[in-house]
Motif scaffolding. Structure first.
Motif, PDB file in Angstrom:
ATOM      1  N   MET A  52     115.581   3.483-144.794  1.00 16.93           N
ATOM      2  CA  MET A  52     115.332   2.841-143.621  1.00 16.93           C
ATOM      3  C   MET A  52     113.812   2.684-143.640  1.00 16.93           C
ATOM      4  O   MET A  52     112.887   3.722-144.042  1.00 16.93           O
ATOM      5  CB  MET A  52     115.944   2.962-142.577  1.00 16.93           C
ATOM      6  N   PRO A  53     112.372   1.721-143.487  1.00 20.22           N
ATOM      7  CA  PRO A  53     110.863   2.069-143.350  1.00 20.22           C
ATOM      8  C   PRO A  53     111.239   2.416-141.738  1.00 20.22           C
ATOM      9  O   PRO A  53     111.603   2.111-141.214  1.00 20.22           O
ATOM     10  CB  PRO A  53     111.054   0.850-142.950  1.00 20.22           C
ATOM     11  N   THR A  54     110.138   3.546-142.273  1.00 14.15           N
ATOM     12  CA  THR A  54     109.861   3.842-140.641  1.00 14.15           C
ATOM     13  C   THR A  54     109.101   2.619-139.998  1.00 14.15           C
ATOM     14  O   THR A  54     107.313   1.877-140.474  1.00 14.15           O
ATOM     15  CB  THR A  54     108.599   5.108-141.175  1.00 14.15           C
ATOM     16  N   ILE A  55     108.774   2.666-138.980  1.00  9.44           N
ATOM     17  CA  ILE A  55     108.864   1.715-137.954  1.00  9.44           C
ATOM     18  C   ILE A  55     107.840   1.719-136.885  1.00  9.44           C
ATOM     19  O   ILE A  55     108.294   2.841-135.874  1.00  9.44           O
ATOM     20  CB  ILE A  55     109.572   0.673-137.240  1.00  9.44           C
ATOM     21  N   PRO A  56     106.362   1.522-137.124  1.00  9.77           N
ATOM     22  CA  PRO A  56     105.642   2.480-135.756  1.00  9.77           C
ATOM     23  C   PRO A  56     106.159   1.919-134.377  1.00  9.77           C
ATOM     24  O   PRO A  56     107.582   1.237-133.860  1.00  9.77           O
ATOM     25  CB  PRO A  56     104.476   1.579-136.101  1.00  9.77           C
ATOM     26  N   GLN A  57     105.918   2.934-133.597  1.00 13.07           N
ATOM     27  CA  GLN A  57     106.185   3.260-132.297  1.00 13.07           C
ATOM     28  C   GLN A  57     104.597   3.187-131.444  1.00 13.07           C
ATOM     29  O   GLN A  57     104.185   4.693-131.471  1.00 13.07           O
ATOM     30  CB  GLN A  57     107.546   4.019-132.076  1.00 13.07           C
ATOM     31  N   ILE A  58     104.977   2.371-130.605  1.00 12.62           N
ATOM     32  CA  ILE A  58     103.689   2.721-130.065  1.00 12.62           C
ATOM     33  C   ILE A  58     103.560   2.678-128.469  1.00 12.62           C
ATOM     34  O   ILE A  58     104.410   2.209-127.390  1.00 12.62           O
ATOM     35  CB  ILE A  58     102.205   1.468-130.056  1.00 12.62           C
ATOM     36  N   SER A  78      98.073   4.361-128.096  1.00 14.96           N
ATOM     37  CA  SER A  78      99.218   5.754-129.136  1.00 14.96           C
ATOM     38  C   SER A  78     100.849   5.825-129.808  1.00 14.96           C
ATOM     39  O   SER A  78     101.169   5.044-128.931  1.00 14.96           O
ATOM     40  CB  SER A  78      99.023   7.146-127.446  1.00 14.96           C
ATOM     41  N   SER A  79     100.825   6.155-130.755  1.00 15.02           N
ATOM     42  CA  SER A  79     101.426   6.312-131.899  1.00 15.02           C
ATOM     43  C   SER A  79     101.990   7.530-131.584  1.00 15.02           C
ATOM     44  O   SER A  79     101.620   8.699-131.640  1.00 15.02           O
ATOM     45  CB  SER A  79     100.378   6.521-133.444  1.00 15.02           C
ATOM     46  N   ILE A  80     103.887   6.791-131.097  1.00 14.64           N
ATOM     47  CA  ILE A  80     104.771   8.205-131.209  1.00 14.64           C
ATOM     48  C   ILE A  80     104.852   8.692-132.183  1.00 14.64           C
ATOM     49  O   ILE A  80     106.228   9.318-132.377  1.00 14.64           O
ATOM     50  CB  ILE A  80     105.235   6.939-129.621  1.00 14.64           C
ATOM     51  N   ASN A  81     105.643   7.596-132.547  1.00 15.38           N
ATOM     52  CA  ASN A  81     105.711   7.780-134.387  1.00 15.38           C
ATOM     53  C   ASN A  81     105.082   8.747-135.564  1.00 15.38           C
ATOM     54  O   ASN A  81     104.597   8.014-136.165  1.00 15.38           O
ATOM     55  CB  ASN A  81     106.830   6.422-134.779  1.00 15.38           C
ATOM     56  N   ALA A  82     105.088   9.843-135.549  1.00 17.12           N
ATOM     57  CA  ALA A  82     104.078  10.305-136.561  1.00 17.12           C
ATOM     58  C   ALA A  82     104.492   9.785-137.844  1.00 17.12           C
ATOM     59  O   ALA A  82     103.594  10.397-138.890  1.00 17.12           O
ATOM     60  CB  ALA A  82     104.359  12.132-136.088  1.00 17.12           C
ATOM     61  N   ASP A  83     105.882   9.812-138.395  1.00 18.79           N
ATOM     62  CA  ASP A  83     106.013   9.313-139.368  1.00 18.79           C
ATOM     63  C   ASP A  83     104.913   7.623-140.158  1.00 18.79           C
ATOM     64  O   ASP A  83     105.835   7.680-141.789  1.00 18.79           O
ATOM     65  CB  ASP A  83     107.418   9.106-140.009  1.00 18.79           C
ATOM     66  N   ALA A  84     105.125   7.186-139.018  1.00 18.22           N
ATOM     67  CA  ALA A  84     104.994   5.492-139.863  1.00 18.22           C
ATOM     68  C   ALA A  84     103.699   5.880-139.733  1.00 18.22           C
ATOM     69  O   ALA A  84     102.834   6.965-140.566  1.00 18.22           O
ATOM     70  CB  ALA A  84     105.065   5.124-138.092  1.00 18.22           C
TER      71      ALA A  84
END
Length: 145
Positions: A52-58, A78-84
């Motif tokens: 599954m792709p890593t979707i950004p969360q902001i 701010s980006s919540i998902n550090a893996d995106a």
């Protein structure tokens, strides 16, 4: 490669002995099964794991979110998902008819008219995935002097 052999068999309209039909069906299945290659009979499916792709969360913050007109508001994403993947582009809608594509390094917008505004930012990361966040801004009547 799996091959398929079709065999046409003409059966009489009335079959009186059901055992004969069953014997014939078993023999037909054995013949059809013996014509497929041995490799095809022994082949098993290997499941491929789904990635599954890593979707950004902001998250969007406004400072201040309330005040008298004219109100200059700072916007911070701010980006919540550090893996995106890294965020590459931004589309801002300030809720007052003005839009921007500026990155949020130090983004400020001035609201001149009193009212309630919904601010939206949509970001796109370097992989092409998008995320959106919303925030509210309330602009009060100017302070009488």
């Amino acid at each position: 490669m799996i091959t398929e052999n079709l065999v046409r068999v003409r059966l009489p309209r009335i079959v009186r002995d059901s055992r004969a039909v069953a014997t014939f069906a078993v023999a037909l299945l054995m013949i059809a099964g013996s014509t497929t290659p041995a490799a095809a009979q022994m082949a098993t499916a290997v499941p491929t794991p789904m990635v599954m792709p890593t979707i950004p969360q902001i998250q969007l913050q406004t400072v201040p979110a309330y005040g008298p007109a004219p109100l200059t508001v700072g916007f911070f994403v701010s980006s919540i998902n550090a893996d995106a993947a890294p965020l590459a582009s931004y589309i801002w809608n300030f809720g007052d008819g003005q839009v921007s594509m500026l990155p949020p390094t130090a983004l400020f917008h001035t609201y001149t008219n009193p009212g309630s505004y919904v601010v939206n930012v949509t970001v796109t990361d370097t992989d092409g995935h998008q995320a959106s966040s919303f925030a509210g801004v309330i602009v009060a009547q100017p302070v009488a002097q």
